[in-house]
Design an enzyme around this catalytic site. Structure first.
Site, PDB file in Angstrom:
ATOM      1  N   HIS A  20     -19.636  57.390 150.078  1.00 37.54           N
ATOM      2  CA  HIS A  20     -20.974  56.999 150.511  1.00 37.54           C
ATOM      3  C   HIS A  20     -20.925  55.588 151.086  1.00 37.54           C
ATOM      4  O   HIS A  20     -19.858  54.965 151.094  1.00 37.54           O
ATOM      5  CB  HIS A  20     -22.009  57.161 149.389  1.00 37.54           C
ATOM      6  CG  HIS A  20     -21.733  56.356 148.137  1.00 37.54           C
ATOM      7  ND1 HIS A  20     -21.692  54.982 148.115  1.00 37.54           N
ATOM      8  CD2 HIS A  20     -21.473  56.753 146.872  1.00 37.54           C
ATOM      9  CE1 HIS A  20     -21.454  54.560 146.890  1.00 37.54           C
ATOM     10  NE2 HIS A  20     -21.296  55.629 146.105  1.00 37.54           N
ATOM     11  N   CYS A 130     -16.631  58.513 127.605  1.00 34.17           N
ATOM     12  CA  CYS A 130     -17.267  59.216 128.724  1.00 34.17           C
ATOM     13  C   CYS A 130     -16.167  59.617 129.699  1.00 34.17           C
ATOM     14  O   CYS A 130     -15.429  58.770 130.207  1.00 34.17           O
ATOM     15  CB  CYS A 130     -18.297  58.342 129.441  1.00 34.17           C
ATOM     16  SG  CYS A 130     -18.833  59.090 131.013  1.00 34.17           S
ATOM     17  N   CYS A 133     -16.511  58.116 133.280  1.00 32.63           N
ATOM     18  CA  CYS A 133     -16.110  56.699 133.386  1.00 32.63           C
ATOM     19  C   CYS A 133     -14.638  56.529 133.029  1.00 32.63           C
ATOM     20  O   CYS A 133     -14.057  55.502 133.350  1.00 32.63           O
ATOM     21  CB  CYS A 133     -16.882  55.823 132.415  1.00 32.63           C
ATOM     22  SG  CYS A 133     -18.638  55.804 132.668  1.00 32.63           S
ATOM     23  N   CYS A 147     -23.967  58.284 128.033  1.00 30.86           N
ATOM     24  CA  CYS A 147     -23.263  57.285 128.826  1.00 30.86           C
ATOM     25  C   CYS A 147     -24.259  56.472 129.660  1.00 30.86           C
ATOM     26  O   CYS A 147     -25.089  57.047 130.351  1.00 30.86           O
ATOM     27  CB  CYS A 147     -22.253  57.981 129.751  1.00 30.86           C
ATOM     28  SG  CYS A 147     -21.715  56.918 131.098  1.00 30.86           S
ATOM     29  N   HIS A 150     -23.598  57.360 133.527  1.00 29.16           N
ATOM     30  CA  HIS A 150     -23.748  58.725 134.033  1.00 29.16           C
ATOM     31  C   HIS A 150     -24.876  59.497 133.354  1.00 29.16           C
ATOM     32  O   HIS A 150     -25.240  60.574 133.806  1.00 29.16           O
ATOM     33  CB  HIS A 150     -22.435  59.500 133.881  1.00 29.16           C
ATOM     34  CG  HIS A 150     -21.336  58.918 134.710  1.00 29.16           C
ATOM     35  ND1 HIS A 150     -20.431  57.990 134.217  1.00 29.16           N
ATOM     36  CD2 HIS A 150     -21.016  59.106 136.015  1.00 29.16           C
ATOM     37  CE1 HIS A 150     -19.602  57.637 135.180  1.00 29.16           C
ATOM     38  NE2 HIS A 150     -19.926  58.285 136.278  1.00 29.16           N
ATOM     39  N   LYS A 298     -27.796  50.580 141.865  1.00 33.00           N
ATOM     40  CA  LYS A 298     -26.552  50.764 142.603  1.00 33.00           C
ATOM     41  C   LYS A 298     -26.543  52.146 143.244  1.00 33.00           C
ATOM     42  O   LYS A 298     -26.788  53.147 142.576  1.00 33.00           O
ATOM     43  CB  LYS A 298     -25.374  50.648 141.630  1.00 33.00           C
ATOM     44  CG  LYS A 298     -24.027  50.833 142.303  1.00 33.00           C
ATOM     45  CD  LYS A 298     -22.894  50.895 141.282  1.00 33.00           C
ATOM     46  CE  LYS A 298     -21.559  51.117 141.981  1.00 33.00           C
ATOM     47  NZ  LYS A 298     -20.506  51.553 141.073  1.00 33.00           N
TER      48      LYS A 298
HETATM   49  N1  MSP Z   1     -10.868  53.742 141.273  1.00 33.69           N
HETATM   50  C1  MSP Z   1     -11.593  52.607 140.820  1.00 33.69           C
HETATM   51  C2  MSP Z   1     -10.996  51.305 141.322  1.00 33.69           C
HETATM   52  C3  MSP Z   1      -9.576  51.076 141.003  1.00 33.69           C
HETATM   53  S1  MSP Z   1      -8.996  49.661 141.810  1.00 33.69           S
HETATM   54  C4  MSP Z   1      -7.504  49.378 141.184  1.00 33.69           C
HETATM   55  C5  MSP Z   1     -13.039  52.683 141.343  1.00 33.69           C
HETATM   56  N2  MSP Z   1     -13.268  53.501 142.354  1.00 33.69           N
HETATM   57  S2  MSP Z   1     -14.701  53.804 142.994  1.00 33.69           S
HETATM   58  O1  MSP Z   1     -14.454  54.769 144.020  1.00 33.69           O
HETATM   59  O2  MSP Z   1     -15.642  54.153 141.982  1.00 33.69           O
HETATM   60  O3  MSP Z   1     -15.217  52.467 143.614  1.00 33.69           O
HETATM   61  C6  MSP Z   1     -14.508  51.819 144.615  1.00 33.69           C
HETATM   62  C7  MSP Z   1     -15.253  50.628 145.192  1.00 33.69           C
HETATM   63  O4  MSP Z   1     -16.484  51.015 145.779  1.00 33.69           O
HETATM   64  C8  MSP Z   1     -15.582  49.551 144.171  1.00 33.69           C
HETATM   65  O5  MSP Z   1     -15.304  48.279 144.751  1.00 33.69           O
HETATM   66  C9  MSP Z   1     -17.050  49.675 143.990  1.00 33.69           C
HETATM   67  O6  MSP Z   1     -17.614  48.449 143.614  1.00 33.69           O
HETATM   68  C10 MSP Z   1     -17.465  50.084 145.399  1.00 33.69           C
HETATM   69  N3  MSP Z   1     -18.781  50.667 145.393  1.00 33.69           N
HETATM   70  C11 MSP Z   1     -19.173  51.874 144.898  1.00 33.69           C
HETATM   71  N4  MSP Z   1     -20.527  51.966 145.000  1.00 33.69           N
HETATM   72  C12 MSP Z   1     -21.017  50.837 145.571  1.00 33.69           C
HETATM   73  C13 MSP Z   1     -22.266  50.387 145.957  1.00 33.69           C
HETATM   74  N5  MSP Z   1     -23.368  51.102 145.771  1.00 33.69           N
HETATM   75  N6  MSP Z   1     -22.355  49.179 146.573  1.00 33.69           N
HETATM   76  C14 MSP Z   1     -21.247  48.418 146.843  1.00 33.69           C
HETATM   77  N7  MSP Z   1     -20.054  48.808 146.476  1.00 33.69           N
HETATM   78  C15 MSP Z   1     -19.909  49.985 145.798  1.00 33.69           C
HETATM   79  O7  MSP Z   1     -13.880  51.975 140.837  1.00 33.69           O
END
Ligand code: MSP
Length: 512
Positions: A20, A130, A133, A147, A150, A298
């Site tokens: 997204h 969870c 998570c 959680c 979630h 978020k």
């Molecule tokens: N797999 C772990 C990260 C491991 S790094 C060694 C993870 N993945 S994630 O897919 O959930 O998120 C990846 C990135 O996307 C993170 O930096 C997270 O902060 C960012 N974002 C996910 N949703 C977001 C928003 N709504 N806004 C900004 N950034 C967001 O966490």
């Protein structure tokens, strides 16, 4: 020390999820920075990838009736497609299921395990877990017994785990952050990290026996490596750790790990401690940005607020998309997204701003000089444009070095605004009516076209497609991607005689 290469990373993304615009946010910012550093002539390593192990993935694969490897093989291309659609030019894409990563993880684990300080030990873990998570929660962290992220039931789990002795690293971490004040940014995040560390650190579990989909611990293959020792290690894997020591010495430490603020603790507390324990230098900087929010929350798939990037790029185009998110939101802070503000930005800054500037200048060159860039001629007619551009160039660099991404773009758009004002003041369309003022007209249009040339270079990192289209319309022989800052932005680089050709509007106006 890895000072030869500008090494920038995004987090690795969970391939289960549908990308997204929140994910896109991290990646666009990283790409903007990576392109900027390439434009400065630096060797860049821009890394992204997918985080492919864990119970969550194993379960999703089981539900789909295929093995986990086949499942992640199916998922990873979906992410690559999105990055291609957003013009994300990464240099390396890591998948944590690759052999090079297994080698690096096992090597780091072994280095820590054998460091003589008993930093990895066997213990029991019991807690509320969870699955989504992949994390444990305490009773009071739960919301209505569910959680907090979630809203789903948690499971009570008891298991024998290996632990990492994080508690032994508080002093070294504090020392590190005292001597490296920029190692966590922005400042609010740094303070957060310092108070986390001062508040006391707990050892964390690094292995699991309740699922198989992970990297086996080298000394006890009944256990697989769990979450952070696997995921975070991707950053050194790609730099050559465990497979190519010469390269590792050139590339590591990373210049910046760009992350969202939700994973700050893992990157700024766990990760440097893990590296210290393994005898590896910590990264130069962890930079945590804010969230894209929807209704104050978020944006995420789980609360059904995730917007796929292509829903926006189809309407706005990828350049406008990239520009909007980097310009509209102060990098570091949370920001909300709205269709209306995106249309407004597009029309004001791009269609009426830069787009209109380019089309006016190219149209006048066409009608007055058959599209051929004239000699600059009379001095002084360029007014304050060269001085402003030189000043903006300096500020652009300053802002980019601090990841003040929105301010960097605002500075460039000062040139757009001033150049449009310049045309209004100098009135080339009136000057063109008077044959006796031909030299003045030439000087005005030279200055205007030269401004466009420099703008095309400066916008390249944020809007690579639009920059190239503008460059093509300017007809400059040298390729755009051979331009290097700062020299390419020095006034007077546009060769007279260049054959310009006005093309389609760079940014068609959008209805609100
Ligand atoms: N797999 C772990 C990260 C491991 S790094 C060694 C993870 N993945 S994630 O897919 O959930 O998120 C990846 C990135 O996307 C993170 O930096 C997270 O902060 C960012 N974002 C996910 N949703 C977001 C928003 N709504 N806004 C900004 N950034 C967001 O966490």
């Amino acid at each position: 020390m890895g000072r030869d290469v500008f090494y920038i990373t995004t987090p690795i993304y969970y391939p289960n999820d549908v990308p997204h615009i929140g994910h896109g946010y991290t990646s666009v910012a990283a790409d903007f920075l990576a392109r900027y550093h390439r434009l400065r002539g630096e060797e860049v390593l821009f890394l992204t990838g997918t985080d492919e192990h864990g119970l969550n993935i194993q379960r999703r694969a089981e539900a789909a009736g295929i093995d986990p490897q086949a499942w992640v093989d199916e998922m990873a291309p979906r992410w690559k497609e999105v990055w291609a659609g957003l013009d994300i030019a990464y240099d390396d894409y890591i998948r944590t299921t690759e052999p090079r990563h297994e080698k690096a993880v096992q090597r780091l684990l072994t280095a820590v395990h054998e460091n003589g300080r008993d930093d990895i030990y066997l213990g029991t873990y019991e807690g509320l877990y969870c699955v989504s998570c992949e994390a444990y929660y305490t009773e009071d962290e739960l919301v209505d017994g569910m959680c907090p992220i979630h809203g789903r039931p948690v499971e009570r789990m008891v298991e024998e785990n290996y632990f990492f002795r994080l508690s032994a690293y508080a002093v070294r971490l504090l020392e590190h952050y005292e001597t490296h004040p920029k190692a966590v940014q922005p400042e609010t995040r740094r303070n957060e990290v310092l108070s986390l560390i001062r508040g006391g650190l707990q050892d964390f579990s690094i292995s699991r026996t309740n699922f198989r989909w992970g990297i086996p611990l080298p000394w006890d293959p009944n256990h697989v490596c769990y979450v952070w020792f696997d995921a975070l290690t991707n950053y050194i894997t790609a730099a050559g750790y465990g497979t190519d020591e010469e390269r590792f010495a050139r590339v590591w430490p990373a210049d910046v790990h760009l992350i969202g603020k939700d994973i700050l603790r893992f990157h700024a507390v766990y990760w440097p401690a893990m590296l210290m324990a393994g005898g590896v230098e910590p990264p130069d900087q962890v930079w945590a940005h804010g969230f894209l929010t929807v209704g104050g929350q978020k944006m995420s798939k789980t609360n059904a607020t995730g917007i796929h990037p292509f829903e926006l790029t189809e309407h706005f185009g990828v350049d406008s998309y990239r520009y909007y998110f980097m310009r509209e939101i102060q990098f570091g802070q949370d920001g909300s997204f709205s269709w209306e503000s995106m249309v407004d930005r597009h029309n004001a800054d791009l269609a009426n701003g830069l787009g209109n500037l380019a089309s006016r200048i190219l149209a006048m060159l066409g009608s007055s000089f058959d599209g051929v860039v004239p000699e600059p001629g009379a001095q002084g007619v360029e007014d304050d444009l060269p001085a402003l551009i030189a000043d903006v160039g300096r500020r652009y660099d300053e802002h980019m070095s601090e990841l003040a991404l929105s301010q960097a773009l605002a500075a460039v758009w000062e040139v757009v605004g001033r150049a449009n004002g310049y045309l209004v003041e100098r009135q080339p369309w009136n000057v063109a009516k008077d044959e006796a003022r031909r030299a003045e007209l030439a000087a005005i249009l030279y200055a205007s076209a030269e401004t466009l040339r420099i703008l095309a270079i400066l916008i390249g990192p944020i809007m690579p497609g639009a920059a190239q289209r503008l460059w093509d319309q300017l007809g400059i022989e040298q390729p755009l991607d051979a331009q290097r800052l700062p020299s390419a932005a020095a006034w007077g680089g546009l060769p007279p005689g260049t054959k310009t050709a006005k093309g389609d509007a760079l940014f068609p106006r959008l209805d609100s």
